[in-house]
Design an enzyme around this catalytic site. Structure first.
Site: not given
Ligand code: HEM
Ligand code: NAG
Ligand code: NAG
Ligand code: NAG
Ligand code: NAG
Ligand code: NAG
Ligand code: NAG
Ligand code: NAG
Ligand code: NAG
Ligand code: NAG
Ligand code: NAG
Length: 358
Positions: A69, A73, A101, A170, A200-201, A252
């Protein structure tokens, strides 16, 4: 003589313009990242990054997710230049304080550990922005996901862009159309939105990032109708009155720490955690739907696409050649000092609740 002189001059001009064209061509191609950038100067770089992450994973199964991540970012704000890693100082307004953040990005201490290990092995060679790209690949592959040849040669920027982080990253609440526009702004497309959302798993999210769905979705006075009712009741218990900032749960719910295609099969049972996750499948008519469906049925297809989209994301406006610098300390521009002696570490006191255990 005059003819010979003219001819020599003309020939010279021809050679000069030829050289200009050739150097322009090579100028562009040498500005491109490649997989062997450190093969002469820090040949063991990948193994060093990987082993530092393996160690961190022993006490923190979430760290791989947190590291990828950071790369995302970083790349979406002024390109992949390590800008996110800079702390507040006299000259820097840190991106760490931007809304997406603050109290949310984590893993900076592990980035520092990687940097220290690399400075010991090959001082002054490996950029902090390349560390984030390498750490992303190592984290994904250590969690059972795909491997890929990471392109390298980024240099570190001298500035941060706090307002760019607030506007360019986003939000889970803004809808697929707006999210896609933010991806398009950095050269990524609808396919990349779906593929990279597949990150996002693994990893966690705090109540504040999904509580909009739990009690009063979009001003309707009711929960989000696309949220699985079993998951809804667990989340309502987890985040009463919209919940506490320190409570997080798994993105997840079926395989929380594994990198697999269950993110997409979860969407098929309405078990996407964030509004922006579930919308990829539940927004009627969205171009994202067939992509979700094929990744849900074929993990290989997802893995191959993920490697390609990660390389594409890692190519967003890198600094190369003599632009930027190789930072000595990822938190500080060389030759400057930080006002923050002790870095705020978010996440240390948080509580992770596995919904299956509730
Ligand atoms: C498509 C738009 C995206 C939105 C709206 C979004 C939003 C979010 C939010 C709200 C969280 C939870 C943060 C928290 O509660 O602290 C999160 C976590 C995460 N995101 Fe995204 N994200 C998006 C795309 C991506 C991409 C492109 C990647 C990487 C390729 C990514 C990787 C992750 C990971 C791994 C986590 C878990 C981090 C951890 O556990 O520390 N996301 N995301
Ligand atoms: C990789 O990029 C660097 C810097 O642009 C360059 O010196 C090197 O020759 C490139 N290697 C390959 C194999 O293209
Ligand atoms: C490369 O780094 C790994 C991890 O630190 C280490 O185990 C290995 O011995 C190193 N290899 C070389 C050739 O230095
Ligand atoms: C981050 O958390 C601190 C302490 O809980 C809080 O004071 C601050 O407002 C939070 N910042 C943001 C942007 O949410
Ligand atoms: C900061 O980011 C915004 C949005 O991407 C961009 O328009 C702006 O030019 C950037 N500012 C600097 C100083 O890089
Ligand atoms: C989407 O973007 C538009 C234009 O920037 C903005 O007016 C609108 O409020 C955004 N929608 C959401 C749901 O955030
Ligand atoms: C997105 O870009 C990739 C190449 O990077 C391409 O293969 C794919 O078809 C594009 N997807 C869309 C929806 O345009
Ligand atoms: C929870 O958040 C929603 C919007 O996301 C809001 O409408 C609602 O009033 C909040 N509830 C409480 C108890 O704060
Ligand atoms: C939220 O409500 C607005 C206005 O009622 C509507 O246009 C929009 O489609 C709704 N969004 C979702 C995700 O339901
Ligand atoms: C809700 O999720 C469960 C698994 O957690 C699944 O068995 C069920 O089919 C889902 N319900 C719907 C309506 O998708
Ligand atoms: C899954 O996708 C891969 C890569 O696109 C393809 O080679 C394979 O045939 C697909 N498998 C099935 C069962 O469709």
């Amino acid at each position: 003589m005059a003819v010979a002189n003219w001819s020599a001059t003309c020939h010279g001009l021809f050679i000069i313009s030829f050289l200009v064209i050739v150097s322009a061509l090579f100028g562009t191609s040498s500005a491109q990242l490649n997989a062997t950038f450190y093969s002469g100067t820090c040949p063991n770089v990948s193994a060093i990054v990987r082993s530092t992450i393996e160690q961190a994973l022993q006490s923190d199964p979430r760290i791989g997710a947190s590291l990828i991540r950071l790369h995302f970012h970083d790349c979406f704000v002024n390109g992949c230049d390590g800008s996110l890693l800079l702390d507040d100082s006299a000259n820097i307004q840190s991106e760490k304080n931007a809304v997406p953040n603050a109290n949310s990005t984590r893993g900076f201490n592990v980035v520092d550990d990687i940097k220290t290990a690399l400075e010991n092995a090959c001082p002054g060679i490996v950029s902090c922005s390349d560390i984030l790209a390498l750490a992303s690949e190592a984290s994904v592959s250590l969690a059972g996901g795909p491997t890929w040849a990471v392109l390298l040669g980024r240099r570190d920027g001298l500035t941060a862009n706090l307002s760019g982080a607030n506007t360019g990253l986003p939000s889970p609440f803004e809808g697929i159309t707006n999210i896609t526009a933010k991806f398009t702004a950095v050269g990524l497309n609808t396919t990349d939105v779906v593929v990279l959302s597949g990150a996002h798993t693994f990893g966690r999210a705090a109540c504040a990032t999904f509580n909009n769905r739990l009690f009063n979705f979009n001003g309707t006075g009711s929960p989000d109708p696309t949220l699985n009712s079993t998951l809804l009741s667990s989340l309502q218990q987890l985040c009463p009155q919209n919940g506490s900032a320190s409570v997080v749960t798994n993105l997840d719910l079926s395989t929380p720490d594994a990198f697999d295609n269950n993110y997409f099969t979860n969407l098929q049972s309405n078990n996407g955690l964030l509004q922006s996750d579930q919308e990829l499948l539940s927004d009627t008519g969205s171009p994202t739907i067939p992509i979700v469906t094929s990744f849900a049925s074929n993990q290989t297809q997802f893995f191959e696409a993920f490697a390609l989209s990660m390389i594409k994301m890692g190519n967003i406006s890198p600094l190369t050649g003599s632009s930027g610098e190789i930072r000595q300390d990822c938190k500080v521009v060389n030759g400057q000092s930080t006002t923050q002696a002790i870095e705020l570490r978010s996440g240390s006191a948080e509580k992770t609740v596995n919904l299956e255990e509730m």
